[in-house]
Design a protein around this motif. Sequence first.
Motif, PDB file in Angstrom:
ATOM      1  N   TYR A  21       5.786   8.908  -0.145  1.00  0.00           N
ATOM      2  CA  TYR A  21       6.543   9.367   1.483  1.00  0.00           C
ATOM      3  C   TYR A  21       6.643   8.470   2.134  1.00  0.00           C
ATOM      4  O   TYR A  21       7.850   8.623   2.363  1.00  0.00           O
ATOM      5  CB  TYR A  21       5.753  10.274   2.211  1.00  0.00           C
ATOM      6  CG  TYR A  21       6.636  10.634   3.286  1.00  0.00           C
ATOM      7  CD1 TYR A  21       6.720  11.992   3.860  1.00  0.00           C
ATOM      8  CD2 TYR A  21       5.955   9.309   4.586  1.00  0.00           C
ATOM      9  CE1 TYR A  21       7.199  11.857   5.365  1.00  0.00           C
ATOM     10  CE2 TYR A  21       6.496   9.672   5.406  1.00  0.00           C
ATOM     11  CZ  TYR A  21       7.143  10.565   6.371  1.00  0.00           C
ATOM     12  OH  TYR A  21       7.746  11.180   7.562  1.00  0.00           O
ATOM     13  N   ALA A  22       6.397   7.109   1.826  1.00  0.00           N
ATOM     14  CA  ALA A  22       6.216   6.198   2.583  1.00  0.00           C
ATOM     15  C   ALA A  22       7.665   5.585   1.828  1.00  0.00           C
ATOM     16  O   ALA A  22       8.696   4.604   2.867  1.00  0.00           O
ATOM     17  CB  ALA A  22       5.566   5.091   2.691  1.00  0.00           C
ATOM     18  N   LEU A  23       8.022   5.340   0.818  1.00  0.00           N
ATOM     19  CA  LEU A  23       9.098   4.995   0.344  1.00  0.00           C
ATOM     20  C   LEU A  23      10.121   5.759  -0.105  1.00  0.00           C
ATOM     21  O   LEU A  23      11.487   5.709  -0.309  1.00  0.00           O
ATOM     22  CB  LEU A  23       8.704   5.168  -1.961  1.00  0.00           C
ATOM     23  CG  LEU A  23       7.776   3.906  -2.425  1.00  0.00           C
ATOM     24  CD1 LEU A  23       6.887   4.124  -3.316  1.00  0.00           C
ATOM     25  CD2 LEU A  23       8.201   2.449  -2.317  1.00  0.00           C
ATOM     26  N   GLU A  24      10.181   7.633   0.458  1.00  0.00           N
ATOM     27  CA  GLU A  24      10.745   7.836   0.644  1.00  0.00           C
ATOM     28  C   GLU A  24      11.561   7.918   2.662  1.00  0.00           C
ATOM     29  O   GLU A  24      12.571   7.386   2.533  1.00  0.00           O
ATOM     30  CB  GLU A  24      10.556   9.048   0.396  1.00  0.00           C
ATOM     31  CG  GLU A  24      10.628   9.920  -1.510  1.00  0.00           C
ATOM     32  CD  GLU A  24       9.984  10.850  -1.184  1.00  0.00           C
ATOM     33  OE1 GLU A  24      10.097  11.923  -1.139  1.00  0.00           O
ATOM     34  OE2 GLU A  24       9.978  11.341  -2.478  1.00  0.00           O
ATOM     35  N   ALA A  25      10.535   7.526   2.856  1.00  0.00           N
ATOM     36  CA  ALA A  25      10.585   8.387   4.570  1.00  0.00           C
ATOM     37  C   ALA A  25      11.663   6.478   5.032  1.00  0.00           C
ATOM     38  O   ALA A  25      12.273   6.371   5.789  1.00  0.00           O
ATOM     39  CB  ALA A  25       9.992   8.316   5.159  1.00  0.00           C
ATOM     40  N   HIS A  26      10.726   5.561   4.438  1.00  0.00           N
ATOM     41  CA  HIS A  26      11.656   3.936   4.681  1.00  0.00           C
ATOM     42  C   HIS A  26      11.656   3.380   3.722  1.00  0.00           C
ATOM     43  O   HIS A  26      10.925   2.368   3.144  1.00  0.00           O
ATOM     44  CB  HIS A  26      10.196   3.579   5.026  1.00  0.00           C
ATOM     45  CG  HIS A  26       9.669   4.175   5.875  1.00  0.00           C
ATOM     46  ND1 HIS A  26       9.399   4.257   8.182  1.00  0.00           N
ATOM     47  CD2 HIS A  26       8.455   5.014   5.981  1.00  0.00           C
ATOM     48  CE1 HIS A  26       8.869   5.397   7.734  1.00  0.00           C
ATOM     49  NE2 HIS A  26       8.162   5.343   7.137  1.00  0.00           N
ATOM     50  N   PRO A  27      12.997   3.767   2.789  1.00  0.00           N
ATOM     51  CA  PRO A  27      13.512   2.616   1.731  1.00  0.00           C
ATOM     52  C   PRO A  27      13.866   1.539   1.678  1.00  0.00           C
ATOM     53  O   PRO A  27      13.909   0.497   0.731  1.00  0.00           O
ATOM     54  CB  PRO A  27      14.732   4.337   1.091  1.00  0.00           C
ATOM     55  CG  PRO A  27      15.022   4.164   2.922  1.00  0.00           C
ATOM     56  CD  PRO A  27      13.425   4.501   3.658  1.00  0.00           C
ATOM     57  N   ASP A  28      14.106   1.065   3.295  1.00  0.00           N
ATOM     58  CA  ASP A  28      14.405  -0.160   3.237  1.00  0.00           C
ATOM     59  C   ASP A  28      13.177  -1.337   3.378  1.00  0.00           C
ATOM     60  O   ASP A  28      13.471  -2.578   4.481  1.00  0.00           O
ATOM     61  CB  ASP A  28      15.504  -0.665   3.669  1.00  0.00           C
ATOM     62  CG  ASP A  28      16.517   0.546   3.748  1.00  0.00           C
ATOM     63  OD1 ASP A  28      16.679  -0.182   2.590  1.00  0.00           O
ATOM     64  OD2 ASP A  28      17.579   0.519   4.333  1.00  0.00           O
ATOM     65  N   ALA A  29      11.783  -0.910   3.467  1.00  0.00           N
ATOM     66  CA  ALA A  29      10.694  -1.186   4.575  1.00  0.00           C
ATOM     67  C   ALA A  29      10.288  -2.032   3.329  1.00  0.00           C
ATOM     68  O   ALA A  29      10.168  -1.564   2.335  1.00  0.00           O
ATOM     69  CB  ALA A  29       9.695  -0.439   5.262  1.00  0.00           C
ATOM     70  N   GLU A  30       8.999  -3.113   4.152  1.00  0.00           N
ATOM     71  CA  GLU A  30       8.783  -3.203   3.189  1.00  0.00           C
ATOM     72  C   GLU A  30       7.017  -3.101   3.311  1.00  0.00           C
ATOM     73  O   GLU A  30       6.329  -2.870   4.210  1.00  0.00           O
ATOM     74  CB  GLU A  30       8.337  -5.305   3.446  1.00  0.00           C
ATOM     75  CG  GLU A  30       7.094  -5.753   3.512  1.00  0.00           C
ATOM     76  CD  GLU A  30       6.549  -7.174   3.895  1.00  0.00           C
ATOM     77  OE1 GLU A  30       5.539  -7.757   3.753  1.00  0.00           O
ATOM     78  OE2 GLU A  30       7.799  -8.164   4.629  1.00  0.00           O
ATOM     79  N   ILE A  31       6.570  -2.571   2.175  1.00  0.00           N
ATOM     80  CA  ILE A  31       5.991  -1.466   1.760  1.00  0.00           C
ATOM     81  C   ILE A  31       4.365  -2.169   1.267  1.00  0.00           C
ATOM     82  O   ILE A  31       4.509  -2.905   0.109  1.00  0.00           O
ATOM     83  CB  ILE A  31       6.174  -0.711   1.280  1.00  0.00           C
ATOM     84  CG1 ILE A  31       6.274   0.490   2.242  1.00  0.00           C
ATOM     85  CG2 ILE A  31       4.698   0.233   1.170  1.00  0.00           C
ATOM     86  CD1 ILE A  31       7.720   1.991   1.349  1.00  0.00           C
ATOM     87  N   THR A  32       3.638  -1.961   1.618  1.00  0.00           N
ATOM     88  CA  THR A  32       2.577  -2.982   1.490  1.00  0.00           C
ATOM     89  C   THR A  32       0.572  -1.621   0.974  1.00  0.00           C
ATOM     90  O   THR A  32       0.449  -1.137   2.333  1.00  0.00           O
ATOM     91  CB  THR A  32       1.201  -4.248   2.668  1.00  0.00           C
ATOM     92  OG1 THR A  32       2.401  -5.058   2.777  1.00  0.00           O
ATOM     93  CG2 THR A  32      -0.058  -4.682   1.787  1.00  0.00           C
ATOM     94  N   VAL A  33       0.523  -1.981   0.079  1.00  0.00           N
ATOM     95  CA  VAL A  33      -0.821  -0.837  -0.399  1.00  0.00           C
ATOM     96  C   VAL A  33      -1.866  -1.377  -0.121  1.00  0.00           C
ATOM     97  O   VAL A  33      -1.736  -2.925  -0.913  1.00  0.00           O
ATOM     98  CB  VAL A  33      -0.392  -0.433  -1.569  1.00  0.00           C
ATOM     99  CG1 VAL A  33      -1.456   0.168  -2.576  1.00  0.00           C
ATOM    100  CG2 VAL A  33       1.002   0.716  -1.874  1.00  0.00           C
ATOM    101  N   LEU A  34      -2.389  -0.888   0.728  1.00  0.00           N
ATOM    102  CA  LEU A  34      -4.158  -1.118   0.716  1.00  0.00           C
ATOM    103  C   LEU A  34      -5.429  -0.982   0.073  1.00  0.00           C
ATOM    104  O   LEU A  34      -5.144   0.230   0.391  1.00  0.00           O
ATOM    105  CB  LEU A  34      -3.606  -1.509   2.249  1.00  0.00           C
ATOM    106  CG  LEU A  34      -5.926  -2.002   2.403  1.00  0.00           C
ATOM    107  CD1 LEU A  34      -5.627  -3.477   2.304  1.00  0.00           C
ATOM    108  CD2 LEU A  34      -5.560  -2.194   4.352  1.00  0.00           C
ATOM    109  N   HIS A  35      -6.069  -1.022  -0.821  1.00  0.00           N
ATOM    110  CA  HIS A  35      -7.703  -0.663  -1.320  1.00  0.00           C
ATOM    111  C   HIS A  35      -8.082  -1.322  -0.809  1.00  0.00           C
ATOM    112  O   HIS A  35      -8.007  -2.307  -1.315  1.00  0.00           O
ATOM    113  CB  HIS A  35      -6.571  -0.802  -2.899  1.00  0.00           C
ATOM    114  CG  HIS A  35      -8.042  -0.534  -3.339  1.00  0.00           C
ATOM    115  ND1 HIS A  35      -8.018   1.089  -3.320  1.00  0.00           N
ATOM    116  CD2 HIS A  35      -9.441  -1.223  -4.627  1.00  0.00           C
ATOM    117  CE1 HIS A  35      -9.163   1.762  -4.490  1.00  0.00           C
ATOM    118  NE2 HIS A  35     -10.040  -0.075  -4.904  1.00  0.00           N
ATOM    119  N   VAL A  36      -8.862  -0.383   0.013  1.00  0.00           N
ATOM    120  CA  VAL A  36     -10.594  -0.926   0.163  1.00  0.00           C
ATOM    121  C   VAL A  36     -11.303  -1.104  -0.525  1.00  0.00           C
ATOM    122  O   VAL A  36     -11.977  -0.194  -1.563  1.00  0.00           O
ATOM    123  CB  VAL A  36     -10.685  -0.160   1.752  1.00  0.00           C
ATOM    124  CG1 VAL A  36     -12.275  -0.926   2.027  1.00  0.00           C
ATOM    125  CG2 VAL A  36      -9.537  -0.775   2.190  1.00  0.00           C
TER     126      VAL A  36
END
Length: 139
Positions: A21-36
């Motif tokens: 969803y994040a990749l589709e909705a915000h294609p130009d954004a810098e996306i960080t995947v956080l694993h805790v």
Amino acid sequence: MLSRVLVPMDDSEMAAKALRYALEAHPDAEITVLHVVGEPSSMWGGASGLALEDDLEEASQEHAQDVFDRAHEIAAEYDTEVDTEVQLGHPVRAILRRADDYETVVIGTHGGTVAERLFVGNVAQKIFRRSPVPVTVVR
């Protein structure tokens, strides 16, 4: 248009949906995947093995590698890349600590095993209620 998006991710299908969803909705954004990775204790199941490790940070990174591999595979489907970050601690607190550095958080409705959800509570619900930035909950 948002420029920085945080996507907390575990190995659940709901987390993968949140990343898509994040990749589709915000294609130009810098996306960080956080694993805790949970702090080592007898109550955290798999994370308790981390207590025996000499280098806790390296062990946490290794523990998160499968999640990050999956995140990179999903990002490749969109012909993009994501940043990855691992944090040690309680999932809600770790996510909220990082949320201030982003414009939004995109999170799956639930993740982990049934026992983890009962013990930890609904992480997405707590993030939604306490986040200092807008939250999108994906189901």
